[in-house]
Design a protein around this motif. Sequence first.
Motif, PDB file in Angstrom:
ATOM      1  N   PRO A 119       0.847  -1.203   0.000  1.00  0.00           N
ATOM      2  CA  PRO A 119       0.000   0.000   0.000  1.00  0.00           C
ATOM      3  C   PRO A 119       0.877   1.247   0.000  1.00  0.00           C
ATOM      4  N   ARG A 120       0.711   2.063  -1.004  1.00  0.00           N
ATOM      5  CA  ARG A 120       1.564   3.250  -1.144  1.00  0.00           C
ATOM      6  C   ARG A 120       0.725   4.431  -1.611  1.00  0.00           C
ATOM      7  N   PRO A 121       0.609   5.483  -0.792  1.00  0.00           N
ATOM      8  CA  PRO A 121      -0.162   6.660  -1.207  1.00  0.00           C
ATOM      9  C   PRO A 121       0.472   7.317  -2.442  1.00  0.00           C
ATOM     10  N   GLY A 122      -0.377   7.851  -3.313  1.00  0.00           N
ATOM     11  CA  GLY A 122       0.108   8.568  -4.484  1.00  0.00           C
ATOM     12  C   GLY A 122       0.460   7.689  -5.661  1.00  0.00           C
ATOM     13  N   ARG A 123       0.243   6.399  -5.556  1.00  0.00           N
ATOM     14  CA  ARG A 123       0.565   5.500  -6.669  1.00  0.00           C
ATOM     15  C   ARG A 123      -0.386   5.770  -7.828  1.00  0.00           C
ATOM     16  N   THR A 124       0.138   5.775  -9.041  1.00  0.00           N
ATOM     17  CA  THR A 124      -0.683   5.958 -10.236  1.00  0.00           C
ATOM     18  C   THR A 124      -1.100   4.601 -10.788  1.00  0.00           C
ATOM     19  N   ALA A 125      -2.069   4.623 -11.689  1.00  0.00           N
ATOM     20  CA  ALA A 125      -2.537   3.382 -12.306  1.00  0.00           C
ATOM     21  C   ALA A 125      -1.418   2.723 -13.114  1.00  0.00           C
ATOM     22  N   HIS A 148      -0.600 -11.695 -16.645  1.00  0.00           N
ATOM     23  CA  HIS A 148      -1.623 -10.658 -16.810  1.00  0.00           C
ATOM     24  C   HIS A 148      -0.995  -9.265 -16.974  1.00  0.00           C
ATOM     25  N   ALA A 149       0.295  -9.212 -17.238  1.00  0.00           N
ATOM     26  CA  ALA A 149       0.987  -7.918 -17.314  1.00  0.00           C
ATOM     27  C   ALA A 149       0.417  -7.043 -18.432  1.00  0.00           C
ATOM     28  N   ASP A 150       0.221  -7.623 -19.610  1.00  0.00           N
ATOM     29  CA  ASP A 150      -0.308  -6.837 -20.729  1.00  0.00           C
ATOM     30  C   ASP A 150      -1.717  -6.322 -20.424  1.00  0.00           C
ATOM     31  N   ALA A 151      -2.548  -7.189 -19.845  1.00  0.00           N
ATOM     32  CA  ALA A 151      -3.917  -6.780 -19.529  1.00  0.00           C
ATOM     33  C   ALA A 151      -3.931  -5.695 -18.453  1.00  0.00           C
ATOM     34  N   LEU A 152      -2.999  -5.767 -17.516  1.00  0.00           N
ATOM     35  CA  LEU A 152      -2.911  -4.738 -16.478  1.00  0.00           C
ATOM     36  C   LEU A 152      -2.518  -3.387 -17.076  1.00  0.00           C
ATOM     37  N   ARG A 153      -1.560  -3.407 -18.007  1.00  0.00           N
ATOM     38  CA  ARG A 153      -1.163  -2.150 -18.655  1.00  0.00           C
ATOM     39  C   ARG A 153      -2.321  -1.573 -19.468  1.00  0.00           C
ATOM     40  N   ALA A 154      -3.078  -2.430 -20.157  1.00  0.00           N
ATOM     41  CA  ALA A 154      -4.234  -1.955 -20.924  1.00  0.00           C
ATOM     42  C   ALA A 154      -5.295  -1.376 -20.002  1.00  0.00           C
ATOM     43  N   ALA A 155      -5.491  -2.000 -18.844  1.00  0.00           N
ATOM     44  CA  ALA A 155      -6.463  -1.477 -17.883  1.00  0.00           C
ATOM     45  C   ALA A 155      -6.036  -0.110 -17.364  1.00  0.00           C
ATOM     46  N   ALA A 156      -4.742   0.061 -17.116  1.00  0.00           N
ATOM     47  CA  ALA A 156      -4.245   1.358 -16.654  1.00  0.00           C
ATOM     48  C   ALA A 156      -4.443   2.432 -17.717  1.00  0.00           C
ATOM     49  N   ARG A 157      -4.246   2.065 -18.992  1.00  0.00           N
ATOM     50  CA  ARG A 157      -4.476   3.040 -20.066  1.00  0.00           C
ATOM     51  C   ARG A 157      -5.945   3.440 -20.133  1.00  0.00           C
ATOM     52  N   SER A 158      -6.833   2.475 -19.950  1.00  0.00           N
ATOM     53  CA  SER A 158      -8.266   2.794 -19.956  1.00  0.00           C
ATOM     54  C   SER A 158      -8.607   3.744 -18.815  1.00  0.00           C
ATOM     55  N   PHE A 159      -8.024   3.496 -17.649  1.00  0.00           N
ATOM     56  CA  PHE A 159      -8.242   4.380 -16.503  1.00  0.00           C
ATOM     57  C   PHE A 159      -7.739   5.791 -16.802  1.00  0.00           C
ATOM     58  N   ASP A 160      -6.543   5.905 -17.367  1.00  0.00           N
ATOM     59  CA  ASP A 160      -5.984   7.227 -17.678  1.00  0.00           C
ATOM     60  C   ASP A 160      -6.813   7.943 -18.743  1.00  0.00           C
ATOM     61  N   ASP A 161      -7.301   7.197 -19.729  1.00  0.00           N
ATOM     62  CA  ASP A 161      -8.066   7.822 -20.811  1.00  0.00           C
ATOM     63  C   ASP A 161      -9.337   8.491 -20.285  1.00  0.00           C
ATOM     64  N   VAL A 162     -10.049   7.811 -19.397  1.00  0.00           N
ATOM     65  CA  VAL A 162     -11.308   8.382 -18.912  1.00  0.00           C
ATOM     66  C   VAL A 162     -11.090   9.381 -17.789  1.00  0.00           C
ATOM     67  N   THR A 163      -9.976   9.249 -17.060  1.00  0.00           N
ATOM     68  CA  THR A 163      -9.747  10.123 -15.918  1.00  0.00           C
ATOM     69  C   THR A 163      -9.050  11.415 -16.310  1.00  0.00           C
ATOM     70  N   TYR A 164      -8.041  11.328 -17.168  1.00  0.00           N
ATOM     71  CA  TYR A 164      -7.249  12.500 -17.518  1.00  0.00           C
ATOM     72  C   TYR A 164      -7.385  12.909 -18.973  1.00  0.00           C
ATOM     73  N   GLY A 165      -7.784  11.982 -19.848  1.00  0.00           N
ATOM     74  CA  GLY A 165      -7.888  12.302 -21.269  1.00  0.00           C
ATOM     75  C   GLY A 165      -9.269  12.734 -21.701  1.00  0.00           C
ATOM     76  N   GLY A 166     -10.254  12.700 -20.799  1.00  0.00           N
ATOM     77  CA  GLY A 166     -11.595  13.127 -21.172  1.00  0.00           C
ATOM     78  C   GLY A 166     -12.314  12.165 -22.086  1.00  0.00           C
ATOM     79  N   ARG A 167     -11.817  10.937 -22.230  1.00  0.00           N
ATOM     80  CA  ARG A 167     -12.467   9.961 -23.105  1.00  0.00           C
ATOM     81  C   ARG A 167     -13.697   9.377 -22.429  1.00  0.00           C
ATOM     82  N   THR A 168     -14.605   8.874 -23.238  1.00  0.00           N
ATOM     83  CA  THR A 168     -15.744   8.146 -22.706  1.00  0.00           C
ATOM     84  C   THR A 168     -15.428   6.650 -22.729  1.00  0.00           C
ATOM     85  N   ALA A 169     -16.199   5.887 -22.001  1.00  0.00           N
ATOM     86  CA  ALA A 169     -16.024   4.438 -21.966  1.00  0.00           C
ATOM     87  C   ALA A 169     -17.363   3.778 -22.262  1.00  0.00           C
ATOM     88  N   ASP A 170     -17.319   2.574 -22.792  1.00  0.00           N
ATOM     89  CA  ASP A 170     -18.543   1.845 -23.070  1.00  0.00           C
ATOM     90  C   ASP A 170     -18.590   0.581 -22.218  1.00  0.00           C
TER      91      ASP A 170
END
Length: 228
Positions: A156-162, A176-198
């Motif tokens: 547990p580490r405060p301030g950790r990014t996706a 599951h490394a590739d899937a984890l990286r893809a999940a982090a990109r999805s998180f960044d897209d909707v949180t900081y990139g203003g993208r929508t998700a389906d």
Amino acid sequence: MSVTGGTTTARLLIRADDAPVDIPRVPAREAAERELSKPIYHENDPNLLERALDRFWEWVDGIFSSASHATPGGLLGLLVIIVLVIALTAALWWRLGTPRRTPTGGDALFDDSPRTAADHRTTAEAHAAAGRFAQAVQERMRAIVRSLEERALLDPRPGRTADEAAAEAGGPMPDHADALRAAARSFDDVTYGGRTADQQAYLRLKDLDDRLERSKPQLSSAARGAAG
């Protein structure tokens, strides 16, 4: 028109007896201005808005005229440049999504009120049921990382990014490394990139969460000793 005693006057002929009448120039001008100021002479004048629009379009025309003289190819070259700028702007808008004024929650994955993985999953399911898939993606990613922390696979580490969490989790969960990286990109897209998700984007993270829960980590010798 005659000059009498150094004063310029306007001589008018009265048809009744052709007697000349001398009227000084200043009163004659004032009389003409009063006559021309009557509303009947201004019924077809443009209103204030029309005059403002005329000035605006004159200003725009002046800008285009100046630019066309300074642009190679004249007006045609200017139009080509404008079309290219519009196309580039549209391409950037499509690629980067709608810009947001302020990112939600900064760069950190979690806010200041820690919750369990089960809490994040419950919130994610509620967002998904309501069709709020961007928020559902965010909460499911938080559930994934919190679950890994609860299993002592991440500290547990405060301030950790996706992105950081995905990179670190790829160690004990290499399958599951590739899937984890893809999940982090999805998180960044909707949180900081203003993208929508389906729904499909959310279901991918939900499936990853379920698979991680069923997977056994690959721990190093040092990690096994620490766990023991």
